[in-house]
Design a protein around this motif. Structure first.
Motif, PDB file in Angstrom:
ATOM      1  N   ASP A 154       1.160  -1.279  -0.003  1.00  0.00           N
ATOM      2  CA  ASP A 154       0.107   0.207  -0.058  1.00  0.00           C
ATOM      3  C   ASP A 154       0.901   1.413  -0.282  1.00  0.00           C
ATOM      4  O   ASP A 154       0.660   2.339  -0.577  1.00  0.00           O
ATOM      5  N   TRP A 155       1.946   1.059   0.660  1.00  0.00           N
ATOM      6  CA  TRP A 155       2.871   2.312   0.850  1.00  0.00           C
ATOM      7  C   TRP A 155       3.478   2.680  -0.467  1.00  0.00           C
ATOM      8  O   TRP A 155       3.550   3.633  -1.063  1.00  0.00           O
ATOM      9  N   GLU A 156       3.815   1.402  -1.121  1.00  0.00           N
ATOM     10  CA  GLU A 156       4.469   1.650  -2.614  1.00  0.00           C
ATOM     11  C   GLU A 156       3.584   2.253  -3.450  1.00  0.00           C
ATOM     12  O   GLU A 156       3.811   3.377  -4.428  1.00  0.00           O
ATOM     13  N   ARG A 157       2.125   1.693  -3.533  1.00  0.00           N
ATOM     14  CA  ARG A 157       1.104   2.318  -4.334  1.00  0.00           C
ATOM     15  C   ARG A 157       0.813   3.720  -4.113  1.00  0.00           C
ATOM     16  O   ARG A 157       0.672   4.679  -5.033  1.00  0.00           O
ATOM     17  N   ALA A 158       0.825   4.144  -2.830  1.00  0.00           N
ATOM     18  CA  ALA A 158       0.413   5.506  -2.283  1.00  0.00           C
ATOM     19  C   ALA A 158       1.664   6.484  -2.913  1.00  0.00           C
ATOM     20  O   ALA A 158       1.411   7.440  -3.470  1.00  0.00           O
ATOM     21  N   LEU A 159       2.726   5.726  -2.569  1.00  0.00           N
ATOM     22  CA  LEU A 159       4.179   6.766  -2.983  1.00  0.00           C
ATOM     23  C   LEU A 159       3.820   7.039  -4.426  1.00  0.00           C
ATOM     24  O   LEU A 159       4.119   8.323  -4.958  1.00  0.00           O
ATOM     25  N   ALA A 160       3.723   6.019  -5.292  1.00  0.00           N
ATOM     26  CA  ALA A 160       3.656   6.127  -6.801  1.00  0.00           C
ATOM     27  C   ALA A 160       2.667   7.295  -7.096  1.00  0.00           C
ATOM     28  O   ALA A 160       2.823   8.282  -8.023  1.00  0.00           O
ATOM     29  N   ASP A 161       1.660   7.385  -6.613  1.00  0.00           N
ATOM     30  CA  ASP A 161       0.457   8.393  -6.693  1.00  0.00           C
ATOM     31  C   ASP A 161       0.715   9.667  -6.351  1.00  0.00           C
ATOM     32  O   ASP A 161       0.706  10.654  -6.883  1.00  0.00           O
ATOM     33  N   TRP A 162       1.389   9.757  -4.936  1.00  0.00           N
ATOM     34  CA  TRP A 162       1.681  11.089  -4.317  1.00  0.00           C
ATOM     35  C   TRP A 162       2.982  11.687  -5.351  1.00  0.00           C
ATOM     36  O   TRP A 162       2.701  13.100  -5.591  1.00  0.00           O
ATOM     37  N   LYS A 163       3.534  10.945  -6.166  1.00  0.00           N
ATOM     38  CA  LYS A 163       4.841  11.577  -7.103  1.00  0.00           C
ATOM     39  C   LYS A 163       4.045  12.267  -8.152  1.00  0.00           C
ATOM     40  O   LYS A 163       4.688  12.952  -8.662  1.00  0.00           O
ATOM     41  N   THR A 164       2.674  11.800  -8.462  1.00  0.00           N
ATOM     42  CA  THR A 164       2.084  12.411  -9.475  1.00  0.00           C
ATOM     43  C   THR A 164       1.395  13.899  -9.373  1.00  0.00           C
ATOM     44  O   THR A 164       0.873  14.685  -9.958  1.00  0.00           O
ATOM     45  N   LEU A 165       1.426  14.240  -7.697  1.00  0.00           N
ATOM     46  CA  LEU A 165       0.529  15.413  -7.500  1.00  0.00           C
ATOM     47  C   LEU A 165       1.289  16.667  -7.562  1.00  0.00           C
ATOM     48  O   LEU A 165       0.693  17.638  -8.104  1.00  0.00           O
TER      49      LEU A 165
END
Lengths: 472, 198
Positions: A260-271
């Motif tokens: 979940d952390w990896e998935r969240a991190l990938a998303d946060w980097k698009t912000l």
């Protein structure tokens, strides 16, 4: 600014877009709220409204409660002495029990100021929409969130629907580049910006802070900046999430774990804001121009570099002269004079602006081995139980005790003086809090807003000093 | 919520800029758990001295100034998000606040409580303040339907902005929550999509 894009968006645009439940012509957007922080002062009437209509709380699992504004900072293990305060805190306890909301109340190891505990528990995360019945909800924008304060009617709306009706605000980018001078802290940056653009300079806007100076700041320093966005009228302030943000969040109790952390991190980097995205207004400031700041008046825009003089009447626009004079009369200060050497009666280190562990460390480092001036009363109020525990683990409490400071228990305390911690009429208080309004720290109290370092120096010498003379 | 259509009233002038919500209702009066009675402490520390005696020079204590329209300086309602400020002004008996600039959260809180914030130009505000010094009995007309404010004796009239949704709510005396509760399906669909994306 990261990606190139045909339709470049700001950090704010991206988060807003993701949270639109319904958009209709002629209506404000129905915006989904990910996290709703609540406390005892601005919620009793909202819960009453729910009861009146027979409504449940839609998402108790997205609602987080604490007691902070009204709580004593001494003997928190005893029943609250003030009957009205006790009733308000008891009402919160009852409401949370009745509606199934987790409460970090007095005695809980996670209790503290709502804007301090959200980040430290890892509940505040990039990309979220966050609201609370408190104007300093803007603090959470430091993580790349849309976070803003709301009124009690809106608290009821969020409790009942997990949504708010909102028109999209205008967007402002405040870019600060360069290296801060010695003894200049995040608090000085935001006091400087507010002094430059005034207490209403960003009304109607949501602000994104950017630039090399901001990127170099710790999360706690970023929170200090976003916290005071409301003091220039902005609905909120935000900073793009980066490695500093991710490092802060990783491993915190409510942060995502593992996959979940990896998935969240990938998303946060698009912000972060896309290259070429536009703002309604862009302002630039240089870190080198910022000195340690202090306020002299009765709104946070009335601030000066510590070595500067209070403006003279002639330097104030004619329309503002009456308010300016009323302000100085309240403060007992002279137009055109310097604040250096001004005698101080109280020092308050606390509030959602500056009561995190870094703030306490800064103060402790400065005062280690020193003793406070005899006629100054010094209150150090940690922002949360976790900050208090950390301060003890690092033996900061010993340093404070030896300096003659009082390290008390967590809460909003003398920031707004809803509890017993009030500054008496006519007394001068150097405060790390966010507001110097008339009577804010008690009827007649005179508040000088400053950084924790300037507060520490005032505690030792008993008057206003330029901390740059002490730091190497 | 009480509906607002039009109002003709005399005014209470408070020509101070940056009036923050701590002045409107100090924090120590926020301990109540109901919405009632805040009007008693409206502008408490400007209105009463430490012994609780009325200060003669404060406008709310001057019988020549009466009315349902509060006229205040620029950047009214800055500071805390406390809705108690709007409650206190409305509870005291005001239905309109006129200023040349309002803080966002205050504006929203006022509208949610049937209190109309009317933003006018600096020129209009200055003319009105000057007129109220000359003649405290001057009356002002506010029409929400027409979004206009006028002062007949001064011969001035201005259009004011209000967003269409808030205007409709206020004209009908309905709050947002009723509308929002009708959107339950859309909210549930949004939540389901959010869950699925995880």
């Amino acid at each position: 600014m990261k990606q190139k894009n045909a339709n470049p968006q700001t950090l704010f645009d991206k988060i807003w877009q993701r949270h639109i439940v319904k958009a209709a012509e002629g209506l404000p957007d129905l915006l989904y709220i990910d996290t709703h922080y609540i406390h005892e002062v601005t919620t009793p009437q909202a819960f009453a409204a729910l009861r009146q209509r027979g409504l449940p709380v839609r998402r108790p699992d997205r609602t987080v409660a604490t007691a902070d504004h009204n709580v004593p900072t001494l003997n928190q293990h005893l029943p609250i002495q003030d009957a009205l305060s006790k009733h308000q805190v008891d009402t919160l306890i009852q409401n949370c029990a009745d509606f199934g909301i987790e409460l970090y109340g007095l005695g809980h190891p996670n209790q503290g100021i709502v804007h301090v505990i959200g980040p430290e528990l890892g509940i505040t995360q990039p990309g979220k929409t966050i609201v609370c019945g408190d104007s300093h909800t803007s603090t959470h924008g430091a993580f790349g969130t849309i976070a803003f304060g709301i009124g009690t009617s809106e608290v009821a709306q969020v409790l009942a629907t997990q949504c708010l009706l909102q028109y999209k605000p205008k967007q402002m980018r405040i870019q600060i580049d360069g290296t801060l001078g010695k003894g200049v802290l995040a608090k000085d940056i935001i006091l400087y910006i507010i002094a430059q653009i005034s207490a209403s300079g960003a009304t109607g806007y949501f602000v994104e802070y950017a630039g090399t100076t901001i990127e170099a700041l710790s999360m706690e320093a970023r929170m200090t900046i976003c916290n005071m966005s409301i003091e220039m009228g902005a609905r909120g302030g935000m900073i793009a999430p980066d490695q500093t943000t991710f490092d802060y969040l990783q491993g915190r109790p409510h942060a995502p774990q593992g996959k979940d952390w990896e998935r969240a991190l990938a998303d946060w980097k698009t912000l972060p804001t896309d290259e070429g995205a536009s703002y309604d207004q862009v302002l630039h400031f240089r870190a080198e121009d910022i000195a340690p700041m202090i306020t002299y008046g009765t709104n946070p825009g009335m601030g000066i570099g510590i070595g500067q003089r209070i403006p003279t009447l002639a330097e104030v626009p004619p329309k503002e002269q009456a308010s300016f004079e009323q302000s100085l009369a309240y403060m007992g200060l002279q137009a055109g004079s310097s604040l250096l050497g001004q005698k101080v009666d109280y020092v308050f280190v606390g509030s959602c602006t500056n009561a995190r562990i870094e703030d306490l460390r800064l103060v402790a480092e400065f005062v280690k081995g020193k003793r406070k001036a005899p006629d100054v009363e010094v209150w150090i109020i940690p922002g949360s139980q976790q900050v208090a525990r950390q301060a003890k683990a690092e033996q900061l409490d010993v340093i404070f005790r030896e300096a003659g400071f009082e390290l008390r228990e967590p809460g909003c305390s003398a920031c707004l003086g809803m509890n017993e911690d009030k500054v008496p009429a006519g007394k001068y208080c150097v405060s790390t809090s966010n507001r110097n309004f008339e009577g804010r720290q008690g009827p007649g109290a005179r508040t000088l807003l400053a950084s924790p370092l300037t507060a520490a120096a005032a505690a030792i010498s008993g008057h206003i000093e330029d901390v740059r003379e002490y730091v190497g | 919520m009480q509906a607002f259509t039009k109002l003709t009233s005399t005014c209470v002038p408070l020509p101070v800029e940056n009036i923050d919500t701590d002045q409107i209702i100090p924090a120590r009066f926020l301990k109540a758990t109901s919405r009632e009675g805040f009007g008693e402490n409206l502008f408490r520390d400007w209105r009463y001295d430490a012994q609780g005696q009325a200060k003669a020079d404060f406008v709310l204590n001057q019988s020549r100034y009466q009315g349902q329209i509060l006229v205040a300086g620029k950047n009214f309602g800055c500071g805390s998000s406390r809705e108690h400020a709007a409650w206190a002004i409305a509870d005291y008996g005001f239905r309109v606040v006129v200023s040349s600039f309002f803080a966002d959260i205050f504006k929203s809180n006022a509208l949610n409580n049937g209190l109309l914030p009317v933003q006018v130009s600096d020129v209009f505000l200055e003319q009105l303040f000057a007129q109220l010094v000359q003649d405290p009995g001057t009356s002002v007309q506010v029409s929400l339907a027409e979004q206009s404010i006028s002062c007949a004796v001064l011969g001035i009239r201005e259009h004011f902005e209000i967003n269409a949704f808030k205007k409709t709510c206020l004209l009908q005396g309905v709050d947002n929550l009723g509308y929002m509760l009708q959107q339950t399906e859309a909210i549930a669909a949004y939540e389901a999509a959010q869950e699925a994306a995880r």
